[in-house]
Design a protein around this motif. Structure first.
Motif, PDB file in Angstrom:
ATOM      1  N   ARG A  25       0.834  -1.206   0.000  1.00 46.43           N
ATOM      2  CA  ARG A  25       0.000   0.000   0.000  1.00 46.43           C
ATOM      3  C   ARG A  25       0.870   1.257   0.000  1.00 46.43           C
ATOM      4  O   ARG A  25       0.560   2.231  -0.696  1.00 46.43           O
ATOM      5  N   GLU A 121     -17.852   1.055  -7.384  1.00 41.27           N
ATOM      6  CA  GLU A 121     -16.846   1.413  -6.378  1.00 41.27           C
ATOM      7  C   GLU A 121     -15.694   2.179  -7.022  1.00 41.27           C
ATOM      8  O   GLU A 121     -15.174   3.139  -6.432  1.00 41.27           O
ATOM      9  N   ALA A 125     -14.803   6.072  -5.963  1.00 43.17           N
ATOM     10  CA  ALA A 125     -13.458   6.441  -5.531  1.00 43.17           C
ATOM     11  C   ALA A 125     -12.851   7.480  -6.463  1.00 43.17           C
ATOM     12  O   ALA A 125     -12.179   8.421  -6.024  1.00 43.17           O
ATOM     13  N   ASP A 130      -9.933   9.537  -4.467  1.00 40.90           N
ATOM     14  CA  ASP A 130      -9.235   8.571  -3.614  1.00 40.90           C
ATOM     15  C   ASP A 130      -8.576   7.530  -4.525  1.00 40.90           C
ATOM     16  O   ASP A 130      -9.166   6.511  -4.862  1.00 40.90           O
ATOM     17  N   LEU A 132      -6.027   5.467  -4.114  1.00 38.46           N
ATOM     18  CA  LEU A 132      -5.729   4.156  -3.558  1.00 38.46           C
ATOM     19  C   LEU A 132      -6.980   3.284  -3.546  1.00 38.46           C
ATOM     20  O   LEU A 132      -6.940   2.110  -3.931  1.00 38.46           O
ATOM     21  N   ALA A 133      -8.104   3.867  -3.128  1.00 40.13           N
ATOM     22  CA  ALA A 133      -9.367   3.117  -3.129  1.00 40.13           C
ATOM     23  C   ALA A 133      -9.761   2.742  -4.550  1.00 40.13           C
ATOM     24  O   ALA A 133     -10.285   1.652  -4.799  1.00 40.13           O
ATOM     25  N   THR A 135      -7.681   2.198  -7.042  1.00 37.90           N
ATOM     26  CA  THR A 135      -6.781   1.124  -7.450  1.00 37.90           C
ATOM     27  C   THR A 135      -7.256  -0.214  -6.908  1.00 37.90           C
ATOM     28  O   THR A 135      -7.264  -1.227  -7.618  1.00 37.90           O
ATOM     29  N   GLU A 136      -7.672  -0.237  -5.651  1.00 36.77           N
ATOM     30  CA  GLU A 136      -8.127  -1.483  -5.023  1.00 36.77           C
ATOM     31  C   GLU A 136      -9.445  -1.961  -5.635  1.00 36.77           C
ATOM     32  O   GLU A 136      -9.629  -3.159  -5.876  1.00 36.77           O
ATOM     33  N   ALA A 137     -10.371  -1.019  -5.903  1.00 37.34           N
ATOM     34  CA  ALA A 137     -11.653  -1.393  -6.503  1.00 37.34           C
ATOM     35  C   ALA A 137     -11.465  -1.880  -7.932  1.00 37.34           C
ATOM     36  O   ALA A 137     -12.138  -2.820  -8.383  1.00 37.34           O
TER      37      ALA A 137
END
Length: 223
Positions: A25, A121, A125, A130, A132-133, A135-137
Motif C-alpha cells: 500500500r 466502487e 473512488a 481517492d 488508492l481506493a 486502485t483497489e476497486a
C-alpha cells in the motif's frame, strides 16, 4: 511490538502478511518512492514488528520486482520501467484472455452483479479523488472475471503480475481524464461480458491496457 504469531481482527493471519500488505500500500500510494532506500529499523518501528517479518516481506516484493536488493546497501523501492511494464502487460494479455474465455463459460449471473458493484466502487473512488481506493476497486473488478474461471493456478500467476505493476496504475489514475476513460471502458467490458462475447471482452481488455501503457509511456519518458 507484536509477536510474529500474534494476530487481531484487523490484520492478516501472520505478521509477514500484514507487513507485506502495508508495504504494498505504501509503494502504491507513493509514500515510499521509486529508488527510496527501505530502512528496516524505521519500518519495523512503523509497523510494530520485528525485522524478521519485514525481511520475509522484502523477499516477496523482490520476487515481484517491486523492490531491489544491493549488497552492502540493502533494499530500495524499484524504479518505474517502461520495459518491465510492457513485458508484464504482454504476459497478462495472454493469461487474462484464457481466464476470460473460461470464466464466460463457467460463470453464473451473479458475476455480472458483482462486476457492476465493483465498477461503481471504482467510479465512487474516482469522483472523490481517492486513488488508492480506486486502485483497489479496479483490482476487484478485474479479478472477478479471473476468479470466475475457477483456475487457481492461473489466478495466482495473474495476481503476481498485478502486484508488480500496481504503482503504475496509481500513477495513471492521477489524471482525471484517465479515470473517466477507465470508467467508460469498464462499462463496455461489462456489456460484452453480459452478452457472453468472450472475444469482445478480450479486445476491450487489450484496449484498456494499451491506453494505460500509452499514458504511462509519456509519463516515464518525461521522467
Amino acid at each position: 511490538m507484536i509477536d510474529d504469531a500474534e494476530t487481531d481482527s484487523r490484520r492478516p493471519i501472520t505478521a509477514p502478511a500484514f507487513v507485506l500488505a502495508q508495504l504494498r500500500r505504501a509503494i502504491i500510494a507513493g509514500e515510499l518512492l521509486p529508488g527510496q532506500a527501505l530502512r528496516q529499523d524505521a519500518l519495523a518501528e512503523r509497523f510494530g514488528v520485528s525485522r524478521v517479518p519485514l525481511r520475509e516481506a522484502f523477499k516477496v516484493l523482490e520476487g515481484e520486482g517491486q523492490v531491489v536488493y544491493a549488497p552492502h546497501r540493502g533494499y530500495k523501492v524499484a524504479t518505474l520501467s517502461l520495459t518491465d511494464l510492457l513485458e508484464v502487460y504482454r504476459i497478462r494479455e495472454i493469461l487474462e484472455a484464457e481466464a476470460v474465455r473460461v470464466s464466460i463459460r463457467r460463470s453464473d449471473d451473479g458475476v455480472v452483479g458483482r462486476l457492476r458493484a465493483a465498477a461503481l466502487e471504482v467510479e465512487t473512488a474516482s469522483a472523490s479523488g481517492d486513488l488508492l481506493a480506486m486502485t483497489e476497486a479496479n483490482r476487484r473488478f478485474h479479478f472477478l472475471m479471473v476468479t470466475a474461471a475457477r483456475m487457481p493456478r492461473l489466478e495466482k500467476l495473474i495476481q503476481v503480475l498485478w502486484d508488480a505493476t500496481e504503482t503504475y496504475r496509481f500513477v495513471y489514475y492521477g489524471d482525471e481524464v484517465n479515470r473517466h476513460r477507465v470508467e467508460d471502458e469498464h462499462r463496455r467490458i461489462i456489456d460484452a461480458f453480459v452478452a457472453r462475447d468472450a472475444e469482445q471482452v478480450i479486445t476491450l481488455l487489450n484496449e484498456h491496457r494499451d491506453h494505460a501503457v500509452d499514458a504511462l509511456r509519456t509519463f516515464l519518458n518525461a521522467r
